[in-house]
Every structure is written in C-alpha cells, then in structure tokens.
Design a protein around this motif. Structure first.
Motif, PDB file in Angstrom:
ATOM      1  N   GLN A  38      -6.711   6.226  20.844  1.00  0.00           N
ATOM      2  CA  GLN A  38      -7.829   7.009  21.382  1.00  0.00           C
ATOM      3  C   GLN A  38      -7.547   8.507  21.389  1.00  0.00           C
ATOM      4  O   GLN A  38      -8.454   9.316  21.254  1.00  0.00           O
ATOM      5  N   GLU A  42     -10.467   2.438  15.080  1.00  0.00           N
ATOM      6  CA  GLU A  42      -9.467   1.780  15.940  1.00  0.00           C
ATOM      7  C   GLU A  42      -9.940   1.745  17.391  1.00  0.00           C
ATOM      8  O   GLU A  42     -10.491   2.709  17.902  1.00  0.00           O
ATOM      9  N   LYS A  43      -9.702   0.626  18.047  1.00  0.00           N
ATOM     10  CA  LYS A  43     -10.132   0.452  19.439  1.00  0.00           C
ATOM     11  C   LYS A  43      -8.961   0.465  20.431  1.00  0.00           C
ATOM     12  O   LYS A  43      -9.184   0.491  21.630  1.00  0.00           O
ATOM     13  N   SER A  44      -7.734   0.462  19.945  1.00  0.00           N
ATOM     14  CA  SER A  44      -6.595   0.406  20.853  1.00  0.00           C
ATOM     15  C   SER A  44      -6.477   1.690  21.674  1.00  0.00           C
ATOM     16  O   SER A  44      -6.885   2.769  21.242  1.00  0.00           O
ATOM     17  N   THR A  45      -5.933   1.557  22.855  1.00  0.00           N
ATOM     18  CA  THR A  45      -5.802   2.724  23.738  1.00  0.00           C
ATOM     19  C   THR A  45      -4.818   3.747  23.188  1.00  0.00           C
ATOM     20  O   THR A  45      -4.963   4.937  23.448  1.00  0.00           O
TER      21      THR A  45
END
Length: 180
Positions: free
Chosen positions: A138, A132-135
């Motif tokens: 993280q 996953e790349k969403s903030t």
C-alpha cells in the motif's frame, strides 16, 4: 503544529529537489543534443506526464500523497526517453539530408512502435503493484500509479507534441536570426 511544520519542510525540500532534478535532466540532454533549446522540446512532455499521473489517481479514487509526488518526480526522468527518441530520430534524418518538414512528419510514424512498446511494457510491469492488495504494498502503490499512468499519458502526448514543438523551435530560431 509540529506535523504541519514537518509537512511544509518536506514539500519545500521536495520542491527544491525537483528543481535540481529538472536542471540535471536539462544538462544531461544538452550535452548529447549539443543545443540549449532542444532539451526544452524534449522536456515539454514532463508537465503532461504529471497530468496523466493526476488522472490515474482520480480514475482509481486515490488521494495524492508525498509518495505520489515522489513518483511524479521520478516520472520526469522516465518520460523524456520517448521525446528523446523522437528528437534524435528527427536530427538524424535532417543530417541525412531529409527536409525538416519531412523528418518531423515521419518521426511519429517511424518511432511509434518502439515508443509505444517501451511505454506499455513499463506500464504493464507496474500493473501488478498497482493492483496489489497486501498491506505491505500500500505504501508503494501511489508511486506506481504516478509512474504508470503518467507514462501512458505522456506517450500519447509526446507523439504529437514533440514534432510540433520541434517545428515551433525551428520557427523561433528563424525568427530570431532574421531580426539580428
């Protein structure tokens, strides 16, 4: 200075909590296995799972964080399942009259598929979070990396380590009983 003190306190409580978690795992395993030593064989895989978690962080270029370490603590409870499956299978076969050597040598082969499938499904279930790349995600990714890679590494190690550990435990029992 205040942040360093807070980090030190967090790691201190994390260390104490980890000791408590390991003690609880040991207690929960000792009751159904009716042994004080067999839970130690089951728990042998825990340090290797931490190595797997560290390798996962290294492979993905991630730094260790407090949440990574919490993932490793959760990992301790998850990876004992594969070991428990092997030890329980060995115990059942010995109770059925099969020799110790035969039960131990057949354990990894007989339980390979269920152990591998449960570990792979757990890893692949964590993969979307790891990628996953969403903030928002993280914060949780280091925990997922610890769990996912720790489980994969521990699975491979447990298929060899647990049968060998079981044999070593039986040898130690025989050795101690001979010297009494």
């Amino acid at each position: 200075e205040g942040e360093v003190k807070e980090q030190r306190d967090s790691f201190g409580s994390l260390l104490a909590g980890t000791g408590f978690v390991l003690f609880c795992i040991y207690g929960l395993l000792a009751v159904p296995l009716r042994s004080y030593s067999k839970p130690l064989v089951v728990m042998l895989v825990i340090p290797f799972s931490i190595v797997g978690a560290l390798l996962g962080h290294f492979a993905l270029g991630m730094n260790l964080s407090l949440i990574s370490i919490m993932g490793m603590r959760a990992l301790a409870g998850v990876v004992v399942n594969d070991s428990l499956i092997l030890v329980e299978w060995i115990n059942r076969k010995i109770n059925d009259g099969i020799s110790l050597q035969q039960a131990v040598s057949n354990a990894g082969v007989a339980r390979f598929r269920p152990i591998l499938l449960t570990s792979l499904t757990t890893f692949f279930g964590l993969t979307p979070l790891i990628l996953e790349k969403s903030t928002q995600a993280q914060f949780l990714i280091p925990m997922a990396v610890s769990l996912g890679f720790g489980i994969l590494y521990a699975t491979l190690i447990s298929l060899l380590l647990i049968p060998a550990g079981y044999l070593i435990l039986k040898d130690l029992h025989r050795l101690l009983h001979l010297h009494k």
